[in-house]
Design an enzyme around this catalytic site. Structure first.
Site, PDB file in Angstrom:
ATOM      1  N   HIS A  65       1.074  -1.592   0.396  1.00  0.00           N
ATOM      2  CA  HIS A  65       0.012  -0.010  -0.263  1.00  0.00           C
ATOM      3  C   HIS A  65       1.028   0.893   0.439  1.00  0.00           C
ATOM      4  O   HIS A  65       1.877   1.140  -0.303  1.00  0.00           O
ATOM      5  CB  HIS A  65      -0.721   0.061   1.463  1.00  0.00           C
ATOM      6  CG  HIS A  65      -1.872  -0.742   1.114  1.00  0.00           C
ATOM      7  ND1 HIS A  65      -2.870  -1.527   1.963  1.00  0.00           N
ATOM      8  CD2 HIS A  65      -2.161  -1.891  -0.033  1.00  0.00           C
ATOM      9  CE1 HIS A  65      -3.561  -1.971   2.078  1.00  0.00           C
ATOM     10  NE2 HIS A  65      -3.195  -2.305   0.461  1.00  0.00           N
ATOM     11  N   GLU A  67       1.302   3.580   2.213  1.00  0.00           N
ATOM     12  CA  GLU A  67       2.301   4.260   3.044  1.00  0.00           C
ATOM     13  C   GLU A  67       3.770   3.441   3.250  1.00  0.00           C
ATOM     14  O   GLU A  67       4.677   3.977   3.380  1.00  0.00           O
ATOM     15  CB  GLU A  67       1.321   4.034   4.515  1.00  0.00           C
ATOM     16  CG  GLU A  67      -0.168   4.792   4.822  1.00  0.00           C
ATOM     17  CD  GLU A  67      -1.281   3.368   4.588  1.00  0.00           C
ATOM     18  OE1 GLU A  67      -1.912   3.813   4.785  1.00  0.00           O
ATOM     19  OE2 GLU A  67      -0.741   2.931   3.117  1.00  0.00           O
ATOM     20  N   CYS A  90      -5.000   1.128   6.545  1.00  0.00           N
ATOM     21  CA  CYS A  90      -6.020  -0.474   7.508  1.00  0.00           C
ATOM     22  C   CYS A  90      -5.507  -0.927   8.674  1.00  0.00           C
ATOM     23  O   CYS A  90      -4.628  -0.950   8.651  1.00  0.00           O
ATOM     24  CB  CYS A  90      -5.608  -1.633   5.955  1.00  0.00           C
ATOM     25  SG  CYS A  90      -4.110  -1.837   5.593  1.00  0.00           S
ATOM     26  N   LEU A 219     -12.101   0.966 -28.498  1.00  0.00           N
ATOM     27  CA  LEU A 219     -12.364   1.542 -27.428  1.00  0.00           C
ATOM     28  C   LEU A 219     -10.635   2.015 -26.921  1.00  0.00           C
ATOM     29  O   LEU A 219     -11.031   1.387 -25.513  1.00  0.00           O
ATOM     30  CB  LEU A 219     -13.818   0.922 -26.472  1.00  0.00           C
ATOM     31  CG  LEU A 219     -14.355   0.543 -26.952  1.00  0.00           C
ATOM     32  CD1 LEU A 219     -15.337   0.375 -26.149  1.00  0.00           C
ATOM     33  CD2 LEU A 219     -15.075   2.201 -27.451  1.00  0.00           C
ATOM     34  N   PRO A 299     -27.151   6.370 -27.810  1.00  0.00           N
ATOM     35  CA  PRO A 299     -27.906   6.916 -27.249  1.00  0.00           C
ATOM     36  C   PRO A 299     -29.391   5.990 -26.852  1.00  0.00           C
ATOM     37  O   PRO A 299     -29.664   6.380 -25.478  1.00  0.00           O
ATOM     38  CB  PRO A 299     -28.854   7.768 -28.640  1.00  0.00           C
ATOM     39  CG  PRO A 299     -27.795   7.955 -29.267  1.00  0.00           C
ATOM     40  CD  PRO A 299     -26.437   7.007 -28.688  1.00  0.00           C
TER      41      PRO A 299
END
Length: 367
Positions: A65, A67, A90, A219, A299
């Protein structure tokens, strides 16, 4: 928008100290956007006095993480320092050890947290563990900015489905394309470049079968240094789309009807989902660890999402053009004006000749 823009030179120095360093932590967290699901994008900076001695962000699920990376960067300079973290550290063992314990072991003096973690396994326990260890903790610095950045993670944890962002570009008279026209260009270069950044920063991108048949879009993300492609999702109830279309790359998802013949797509290695209804499709996408979904149309699909209240956030480029006859971004029953849906937290930004309007239709889940 999820990205965090640094204040102009001179403005940053005028911000309160905690806000200034939390802004740096949010910038770190933004580096993980689109890459961390089902985990949140989190950033951390370690500060001694007025000097940043450590920086870190969470790059992807399964890796350390923010940290941990920031503490490694700081080394011994973390002792007695202040840690700025965009999400509550956490307090439980998951794929990695608790970050609260890492901060305690490093000897930090103070921890500043932007927002509490909605995960029931944490939800205040990380802050309490730090305080029990004698560390001063401040919560809520730039909380709204952090929550906005973590919308996908929070939606997955609390609602079990992605945060849905509807994006389209239209002319001043409300048209997205000329009649029977394919992928016509509505907005300018700056707007299109920003849309590519969104493809890099969100987990998945969705279109309907009509758009696939008319445009055969790839895409993909273009023109973004270090960019990655969002996971393509195609809503095709009858599964008539060509399984050799450009969109069907690794990780692509076909959302089809319960009785549609999807054998050709399955043979091509495409993930097939068969939800009973449109809301169920979002739940099933959440089970694939998709936390943010960029809805690009057309749409028919866009209108179905809006009609069923499934759009969470709207990002619209308004271009100074008049088209006359053409396709509108939304179809279906017209509402009386007093029933019009009003966006919240609206922002308006000029991008070259275009105007970007963004806003929320739903609140981002908190603790």
């Amino acid at each position: 928008m999820y990205e965090v823009n640094a204040p102009p030179p001179g403005v940053a120095a005028a911000l309160p100290v905690d806000e200034r360093f939390m802004t740096l932590a949010l910038e770190q967290a933004a580096r993980g956007l689109g890459r961390t699901a089902p985990n949140p994008p989190v950033g951390c900076v370690i500060v001694q006095g007025e000097d940043v001695v450590g920086r870190g962000f969470h790059p992807r699920a399964g890796e350390p993480h923010a940290e941990v990376f920031a503490l490694r960067d700081a080394g011994e300079r973390a002792r007695g320092a202040t840690a700025y973290v965009t999400l509550e550290p956490c307090s439980h063992h998951g794929r990695t050890p608790p970050c609260a314990d890492a901060l305690i072991a490093a000897g930090v003096r103070r921890v500043v947290v932007a927002a509490l973690d909605p995960n029931p396994l944490v939800a205040g326990r990380g802050v309490q563990r730090l305080r029990d260890a004698g560390i001063e903790v401040t919560v809520g610095v730039l909380e709204s900015e952090a929550v906005r950045q973590q919308a996908g993670f929070r939606s997955l944890i609390v609602r079990g489905r992605p945060w849905v962002v509807a994006k389209y570009a239209m002319t001043l008279d409300g048209k997205v394309a000329a009649p029977r026209e394919g992928n016509g260009v509505v907005s300018g270069l700056k707007a299109r470049a920003l849309a590519m950044r969104w493809r890099d920063e969100l987990d998945a991108i969705a279109v309907g079968s009509g758009t696939l048949e008319l445009d055969n879009p790839a895409l993909t993300t273009r023109g973004v240094p270090g960019g990655r492609d969002a996971r393509p999702v195609v809503f095709d109830r009858r599964a008539l789309s060509n399984p050799q279309a450009r969109v069907w790359r690794e990780g692509a998802v076909l959302i089809s009807g319960l009785r549609a013949d999807t054998a050709r797509h399955e043979v091509a290695g495409i993930t097939v989902l068969r939800p009973e209804a449109l809301p169920d499709s979002l739940t099933e996408l959440g089970e694939l660890d998709i936390g943010t979904l960029l809805l690009e149309g057309g749409p028919t699909l866009m209108s179905a999402f809006f009609a069923q209240g499934l759009v969470d956030e709207v990002r619209v480029f308004l271009s100074p053009k008049l088209l006359g006859a053409g396709l509108s971004p939304l179809t279906g029953r017209a509402r009386p004006m007093h029933e019009a849906q009003a966006l919240r937290d609206v922002t308006v930004e000029t991008l070259g000749p275009d105007v970007l309007i963004t806003g929320l239709l739903h609140d981002i889940p908190r603790v």
